[in-house]
Design a protein around this motif. Structure first.
Motif, short mmCIF file in Angstrom:
data_model
loop_
_atom_site.label_atom_id
_atom_site.label_comp_id
_atom_site.label_asym_id
_atom_site.label_seq_id
_atom_site.Cartn_x
_atom_site.Cartn_y
_atom_site.Cartn_z
N SER A 1 -7.71 -1.52 -0.64
CA SER A 1 -6.78 -2.41 0.04
C SER A 1 -5.35 -2.27 -0.49
O SER A 1 -5.12 -1.71 -1.57
CB SER A 1 -7.22 -3.87 -0.12
N CYS B 1 -4.54 -5.74 3.50
CA CYS B 1 -4.93 -4.76 4.50
C CYS B 1 -6.00 -3.83 3.91
O CYS B 1 -5.86 -3.35 2.79
CB CYS B 1 -3.72 -3.94 4.95
N GLN B 2 -7.03 -3.59 4.67
CA GLN B 2 -8.14 -2.76 4.21
C GLN B 2 -7.97 -1.32 4.67
O GLN B 2 -7.64 -1.06 5.83
CB GLN B 2 -9.47 -3.31 4.72
N VAL B 3 -8.20 -0.40 3.75
CA VAL B 3 -8.24 1.03 4.05
C VAL B 3 -9.53 1.55 3.46
O VAL B 3 -9.63 1.78 2.25
CB VAL B 3 -7.02 1.77 3.45
N ASP C 1 -3.53 7.56 2.80
CA ASP C 1 -4.18 6.66 3.75
C ASP C 1 -3.40 5.36 3.90
O ASP C 1 -3.26 4.82 5.00
CB ASP C 1 -5.61 6.35 3.30
N VAL C 2 -2.88 4.84 2.79
CA VAL C 2 -2.09 3.61 2.83
C VAL C 2 -0.82 3.83 3.66
O VAL C 2 -0.46 3.00 4.51
CB VAL C 2 -1.72 3.14 1.40
N ASN D 1 -0.23 6.08 5.97
CA ASN D 1 -0.59 6.26 7.38
C ASN D 1 -0.94 4.94 8.04
O ASN D 1 -0.54 4.66 9.18
CB ASN D 1 -1.77 7.23 7.50
N ASP D 2 -1.68 4.09 7.32
CA ASP D 2 -2.09 2.81 7.88
C ASP D 2 -0.90 1.88 8.05
O ASP D 2 -0.73 1.26 9.10
CB ASP D 2 -3.13 2.17 6.96
N ALA D 3 -0.05 1.80 7.02
CA ALA D 3 1.10 0.89 7.06
C ALA D 3 2.10 1.30 8.14
O ALA D 3 2.64 0.44 8.85
CB ALA D 3 1.78 0.84 5.70
N THR D 4 2.36 2.59 8.26
CA THR D 4 3.34 3.04 9.25
C THR D 4 2.80 2.94 10.67
O THR D 4 3.58 2.89 11.63
CB THR D 4 3.79 4.48 8.97
N SER D 5 1.48 2.90 10.84
CA SER D 5 0.91 2.75 12.17
C SER D 5 0.83 1.29 12.60
O SER D 5 0.88 0.98 13.79
CB SER D 5 -0.49 3.38 12.24
N LYS D 6 0.74 0.37 11.62
CA LYS D 6 0.59 -1.05 11.94
C LYS D 6 1.90 -1.83 11.92
O LYS D 6 2.04 -2.84 12.61
CB LYS D 6 -0.38 -1.71 10.95
#
Length: 304
Positions: A62, A56-58, A143-144, A146-151
């Motif tokens: 990643s 997953c890219q942030v 950021d990781v 936030n991204d992981a919990t949103s996806k």
């Protein structure tokens, strides 16, 4: 006669090359099976990103992720690799992955950028002071998450932050920064704070929980720490580092017990901040203990 001898040597060389080629082919086939989808059969989710092939890219960075079977949301372990590692190498570790997924935990594995080590070596590694050379590893962690919990179906109020070696040292400093209220439980393996780089929470009252594991035969980060040299700042010892946190947290109780034939446990509790601290010293080296996930799970379940 010499011509025949040369032909025999050439034939032997061809056979050796053939055997080596076959061995290499079998190795890479096995790696593709055990480190790719075959290893992650326990994770039934067909994720949009996060495996060893497509992390997953942030931004320009990643992370990798594995999610167990079921609907979730799932608790998660965010695991920081050691020097030279990557998020992909973490999710390829079957001894780490399998028990976590079986216990219903997702595994989030960020990848570090390269840093310069002593002697000029360039390897992946975490910057424990957070910001340096135009990068901000603390911000990347947020950021990781936030991204992981949103996806993905991740239970953001039930996260454990863990790390090994350089990743463990980074986790110590991340815990002390207190940058994210979702991060309260931390687990470190074979990595301690740098001796003359004091933790930001050393003179306040830390309220996080920390479980540290260290091998008494560790030759990379010795269990008793090291002193400053001309080329390195030195490491704090395992007990020394945790005891410093316990003192800052106002812990009134200390317990030392032999939890197994190979492990001695020290606990600090009754802390004014509500935190709890634990150190397990085992007879291993710098590696992750084979029973680490089991003890991590038991520790997390016993927290208040």
């Amino acid at each position: 006669m010499q011509s025949r001898s040369n032909r025999v040597r050439a034939l032997k060389m061809v056979r050796i090359i053939a055997v080596l080629f076959l061995a290499a082919s079998m190795y890479f086939w096995y790696e593709s099976q055990s480190n790719g989808h075959a290893l992650t059969d326990l994770a039934a989710q067909d994720l949009i990103c996060g495996d060893v092939i497509a992390p997953c890219q942030v931004g320009n960075r990643s992370y990798n992720i594995l999610v167990p079977q079921g609907e979730g949301p799932f608790p998660a372990v965010i695991f920081f690799h050691g020097s030279g590692g990557s998020g992909a190498s973490v999710i390829r570790d079957a001894a780490l992955v399998a028990p976590l997924l079986q216990k219903g935990y997702a595994l989030i594995a960020p990848s570090a950028l390269d840093v310069t080590y002593s002697g000029g070596r360039r390897l992946s590694g975490w910057i424990w002071e957070g910001q340096r050379d135009g990068r901000d590893d603390y911000r990347f962690v947020q950021d990781v998450i936030n991204d992981a919990t949103s996806k993905f179906p991740i239970q953001e109020e039930d996260l454990i932050v863990a790390g090994h070696s350089n990743g463990a040292t980074f986790v110590w400093y991340l815990a002390c920064e207190g940058l994210d209220t979702r991060l309260r439980n931390f687990a470190t393996i074979g990595g301690t704070p740098v001796r003359d780089r004091l933790l930001s929470c050393a003179d306040v009252r830390p309220s996080f929980n920390l479980y540290h594991t260290h091998g008494t035969a560790d030759s990379v980060v010795p269990v008793d720490g090291t002193q400053r040299t001309a080329t390195w700042h030195g490491w704090l010892g395992a007990i020394e580092a945790v005891e410093m946190m316990a003192a800052a947290s106002g812990c009134s109780e200390k317990e030392e017990i032999a939890t197994s034939e190979t492990t001695e446990t020290t606990r600090w509790y009754g802390c004014q901040s509500g935190a709890e601290f634990r150190v397990d010293l085992n007879d291993g080296g710098h590696e992750i203990p084979t029973n680490w996930v089991e003890t991590l799970f038991a520790w997390s379940q016993d927290l208040p």
